[in-house]
Design a protein around this motif. Structure first.
Motif, PDB file in Angstrom:
ATOM      1  N   LYS A  98       0.839  -1.205   0.000  1.00  0.00           N
ATOM      2  CA  LYS A  98       0.000   0.000   0.000  1.00  0.00           C
ATOM      3  C   LYS A  98       0.873   1.254   0.000  1.00  0.00           C
ATOM      4  O   LYS A  98       2.040   1.215   0.403  1.00  0.00           O
ATOM      5  CB  LYS A  98      -0.917   0.016   1.226  1.00  0.00           C
ATOM      6  CG  LYS A  98      -1.840  -1.211   1.294  1.00  0.00           C
ATOM      7  CD  LYS A  98      -2.860  -1.085   2.401  1.00  0.00           C
ATOM      8  CE  LYS A  98      -3.774  -2.319   2.404  1.00  0.00           C
ATOM      9  NZ  LYS A  98      -4.907  -2.179   3.318  1.00  0.00           N
ATOM     10  N   SER A 110      -9.629   5.686   0.889  1.00  0.00           N
ATOM     11  CA  SER A 110      -8.763   4.758   0.169  1.00  0.00           C
ATOM     12  C   SER A 110      -9.269   4.592  -1.258  1.00  0.00           C
ATOM     13  O   SER A 110     -10.429   4.868  -1.566  1.00  0.00           O
ATOM     14  CB  SER A 110      -8.702   3.397   0.867  1.00  0.00           C
ATOM     15  OG  SER A 110      -9.950   2.740   0.795  1.00  0.00           O
ATOM     16  N   GLY A 137      -8.127  -0.213  -1.690  1.00  0.00           N
ATOM     17  CA  GLY A 137      -7.384  -0.049  -0.439  1.00  0.00           C
ATOM     18  C   GLY A 137      -5.882   0.057  -0.593  1.00  0.00           C
ATOM     19  O   GLY A 137      -5.167   0.196   0.406  1.00  0.00           O
ATOM     20  N   LYS A 169     -12.813   0.563   2.387  1.00  0.00           N
ATOM     21  CA  LYS A 169     -12.050   0.185   1.192  1.00  0.00           C
ATOM     22  C   LYS A 169     -12.773   0.668  -0.060  1.00  0.00           C
ATOM     23  O   LYS A 169     -13.978   0.731  -0.109  1.00  0.00           O
ATOM     24  CB  LYS A 169     -11.888  -1.345   1.137  1.00  0.00           C
ATOM     25  CG  LYS A 169     -11.076  -1.889   2.306  1.00  0.00           C
ATOM     26  CD  LYS A 169      -9.617  -1.440   2.248  1.00  0.00           C
ATOM     27  CE  LYS A 169      -8.777  -2.171   3.294  1.00  0.00           C
ATOM     28  NZ  LYS A 169      -9.006  -1.713   4.650  1.00  0.00           N
TER      29      LYS A 169
END
Length: 412
Positions: free
Chosen positions: A353, A366, A370, A412
């Motif tokens: 990430k 996000s 995500g 998400k």
């Protein structure tokens, strides 16, 4: 058809004359000011409104010096063996500083907050790769807003009411742009400086990752500085040119400048990459490790406009990690990065990430299922407003937290 064209051209002519006339009428009444980087107006016309405005002098000048003023007490600024303050009477004064002297930092806010700092003997360059701690709190783009910042830290268990670190071995990530625009820039920086030392004693960590505004000040770009900081820079440095004065205040000659210039522009903590703006797919063309990115930037803060090194130009340019907005969606000169391009970047840096600031979002959000987390938003102007927010990660779970201590799972 010719008649219609004739009428159209006639209307267009009068429309142009009206717009031009309105523009020059506005200049005549309200004035015109062409600002130079050195802190002067190359052309200055006050406008006739100055005749009834007692705060502005009426007239026309070429190369008129811009004035700036203080706004209450401020500081400190540490340079060599001297510490400078702006008094409540808005006068600059200096005191001799011994090696072990504690320095009181006072905040010009409604609570008259204050805390003490001890000057560090030196600042070292840090690693860019860290293991994931059990607790991590991240916030971005505070911009000299002491109340929002300190309230956020207090309500999320990082500091107590006396501004002492109580986060134990937790990590605090500051994702750039903690300077400019606001009225408490030195106080924000000194609080970070203080917490950095205290965190180390408890096996915790403060990660100050630089943003474009820190680097703009390294380069003397003063346009986002509050007036009082322009004046302080000029008086302390002795430079009449605001660009040179600002550059001096963020140079290695000053404690804060020396400290900030050692910081990174990108770090990897666990499987997360933290960077102020974002990473362009074009970055991969340069085959750079994270340490290469940091070192290239750190060695060239002052040379991005003049460097003949293509890597440096890219890293400090609009598609570099300090400015690139393509991870935040389509944005003027940036096209949103694709899923495939993002995956290539994550794969190259062995990350899962990326956490970014720089581009305002409505909330901590996000994207890309995500894989990209955006944490720059319009923070509140006061303590405990509920509008100042950040990202909290604990035991692999991600939360949105605010300056009232509220915690909600990141969607998400």
């Amino acid at each position: 058809m010719k008649k219609i064209l004739k009428y159209f051209l006639k209307i267009l002519k009068w429309l142009v004359l009206f717009v031009v006339g309105f523009y020059f009428l506005g200049i005549g009444i309200f004035g015109f000011k062409a600002i130079e980087p050195k802190g002067s107006y190359s052309i200055y016309w006050s406008g006739i409104e100055a005749l009834w405005d007692s705060e502005e002098e009426f007239g026309f000048w070429l190369d008129k010096k811009m004035n700036a003023s203080y706004n209450g007490a401020d500081g400190p600024y540490i340079i060599g063996d001297s510490v400078y303050f702006i008094s409540p009477e808005e006068k600059l004064f200096a005191e001799y500083l011994k090696a072990d002297d504690s320095i009181v930092v006072r905040v010009n806010n409604s609570r008259s907050d204050s805390f003490e700092i001890i000057r560090r003997k030196g600042h070292s360059i840090e690693s860019e790769i860290f293991d994931m701690p059990s607790r991590l709190l991240a916030i971005s783009d505070i911009e000299g807003n002491f109340d929002a910042f300190s309230g956020f830290l207090e309500q999320n268990g990082v500091i107590d009411k006396n501004f002492n670190w109580i986060f134990g071995d937790g990590h605090l990530v500051l994702l750039g742009d903690f300077v400019d625009r606001g009225e408490s820039v030195p106080q924000v920086l000194w609080l970070i400086y203080k917490l950095e030392q205290e965190a180390e004693k408890q096996d915790g960590k403060v990660h100050y990752i630089l943003g474009n505004h820190e680097v703009m000040n390294f380069q003397g770009k003063w346009g986002y500085n509050a007036e009082k900081y322009r004046k302080a820079s000029q008086e302390i440095s002795g430079f009449g040119d605001w660009r040179m004065a600002t550059k001096y205040m963020y140079s290695e000659n000053t404690d804060l400048g020396n400290w900030l210039r050692k910081k990174n522009v990108i770090e990897k903590i666990g499987s997360y990459i933290f960077v102020h703006a974002g990473l362009s797919p074009e970055l991969l063309d340069y085959h750079l490790k994270l340490s290469d990115i940091n070192q290239n930037c750190r060695s060239n803060w002052d040379h991005n406009d003049t460097s003949d090194n293509d890597t440096v130009k890219f890293l400090l340019g609009v598609k570099g990690p300090l400015w690139y907005r393509g991870m935040s969606g389509d944005h003027k000169q940036y096209t949103k990065i694709t899923d495939a391009e993002l995956l290539q970047i994550l794969d190259y840096y062995d990350a899962e990430k990326i956490v970014i600031g720089h581009t305002l979002a409505d909330d901590v959000t996000s994207d890309f299922e995500g894989k990209v987390i955006r944490i720059d938003l319009k923070h509140g102007k006061s303590k405990f407003s509920g509008e100042t927010k950040g990202l909290f990660i604990e035991n692999g779970l991600e939360y949105v937290v605010d300056d009232r201590g509220d915690r909600n799972g990141l969607k998400k």
